[in-house]
Design an enzyme around this catalytic site. Structure first.
Site, mmCIF file in Angstrom:
data_model
loop_
_atom_site.group_PDB
_atom_site.id
_atom_site.type_symbol
_atom_site.label_atom_id
_atom_site.label_comp_id
_atom_site.label_asym_id
_atom_site.label_seq_id
_atom_site.Cartn_x
_atom_site.Cartn_y
_atom_site.Cartn_z
ATOM 1 N N PHE A 169 42.731 75.296 24.728
ATOM 2 C CA PHE A 169 41.649 75.172 25.718
ATOM 3 C C PHE A 169 41.326 76.499 26.399
ATOM 4 O O PHE A 169 40.904 76.536 27.544
ATOM 5 C CB PHE A 169 41.995 74.085 26.764
ATOM 6 C CG PHE A 169 42.377 72.788 26.128
ATOM 7 C CD1 PHE A 169 41.425 72.042 25.431
ATOM 8 C CD2 PHE A 169 43.684 72.322 26.170
ATOM 9 C CE1 PHE A 169 41.781 70.864 24.802
ATOM 10 C CE2 PHE A 169 44.041 71.147 25.539
ATOM 11 C CZ PHE A 169 43.087 70.412 24.852
ATOM 12 N N ARG A 170 41.546 77.584 25.692
ATOM 13 C CA ARG A 170 41.235 78.944 26.183
ATOM 14 C C ARG A 170 42.010 79.319 27.445
ATOM 15 O O ARG A 170 41.613 80.211 28.187
ATOM 16 C CB ARG A 170 39.725 79.129 26.407
ATOM 17 C CG ARG A 170 38.936 78.812 25.157
ATOM 18 C CD ARG A 170 37.565 79.414 25.120
ATOM 19 N NE ARG A 170 36.877 79.041 23.881
ATOM 20 C CZ ARG A 170 37.044 79.640 22.711
ATOM 21 N NH1 ARG A 170 37.880 80.660 22.588
ATOM 22 N NH2 ARG A 170 36.386 79.246 21.648
ATOM 23 N N LEU A 171 43.105 78.609 27.690
ATOM 24 C CA LEU A 171 43.946 78.965 28.841
ATOM 25 C C LEU A 171 45.002 79.956 28.353
ATOM 26 O O LEU A 171 46.208 79.684 28.388
ATOM 27 C CB LEU A 171 44.572 77.701 29.449
ATOM 28 C CG LEU A 171 43.523 76.711 29.978
ATOM 29 C CD1 LEU A 171 44.170 75.425 30.467
ATOM 30 C CD2 LEU A 171 42.720 77.359 31.116
#
Ligand SMILES: Cc1cc2nc3c(=O)[nH]c(=O)nc-3n(C[C@H](O)[C@H](O)[C@H](O)COP(=O)(O)O)c2cc1C
Length: 191
Positions: A169-171
């Protein structure tokens, strides 16, 4: 305290284990006398606590840039496992002994190529390069030949290293390391 150079080495080994094609390929950016940036790929030939070494033609545009401003940025990207390493620092020439030793370790045709190529100068068709290679082979028919005076190594001595690890999740996980004296100061960053 994490030493980012140790992490670099273990990430580099992981990239090889994952079968990344050319894990030593890194984008090298330099800046010319007018302040214009350039980027191109080069191959990392050696990395240790002193820095990141690559070899090139010293008459090339990148070498001109480095004569004018001896600072560079590097960027590696390995996927899988989804990792990026960014490096910035001052650039210095490797010693002549280091350059000679690496040059002598290269295959015959790579050494011939280093003599024959006027890197980044206009070429009047590929046949001109083939003629230059053939002429160089006649000049240096045997295994040994001196290192060309226009071919040398540079070491990017890192003052900042950023490690980026892909997460769902692009974290993504990021940490920047700034050299402070003999150690490194770590700072986590938002992705
Ligand atoms: C994967 C890859 C690796 C490369 N490795 C080198 C290298 O180690 N040294 C080099 O001089 N050029 C290398 N090149 C070519 C450079 O990207 C570039 O075309 C050349 O050095 C001329 O750059 P300049 O005109 O900015 O000086 C490589 C290109 C690729 C795609």
């Amino acid at each position: 305290m994490t030493n980012p150079l140790d992490t670099f080495q273990s990430w580099f080994d992981d990239a090889k284990r994952h079968g990344v094609h050319e894990p030593s390929a890194m984008a090298l950016s330099t800046v010319d006398a007018d302040g214009r940036p350039s980027v191109r790929m080069v191959l990392l030939k050696h990395a240790d606590e002193h820095g990141f070494v690559f070899y090139t033609n010293t008459d090339s545009p990148k070498a001109d840039d480095l004569r004018h401003l001896p600072y560079a940025a590097l960027c590696f990207y390995w996927n899988p496992p989804g990792r990026q390493v960014r490096v910035t620092g001052k650039v210095e020439a490797v010693t002549t002994e280091e350059a000679d030793a690496y040059f002598n370790s290269r295959p015959y045709l790579s050494r011939i190529g280093a003599w024959a190529s006027k890197q980044s100068q206009p070429l009047d068709g590929y046949a001109e390069l083939e003629r230059a290679v053939a002429a160089t082979m006649i000049q240096h028919p045997r295994g040994r030949m001196p290192r060309p005076p226009h071919w040398h190594g540079y070491r990017v001595v890192p003052d900042v290293i950023e490690l980026w690890q892909e997460r769902p999740f692009r974290l993504h996980e990021r940490a920047a390391y700034k050299r402070v004296g003999k150690g490194w100061r770590e700072q986590a960053l938002y992705p």
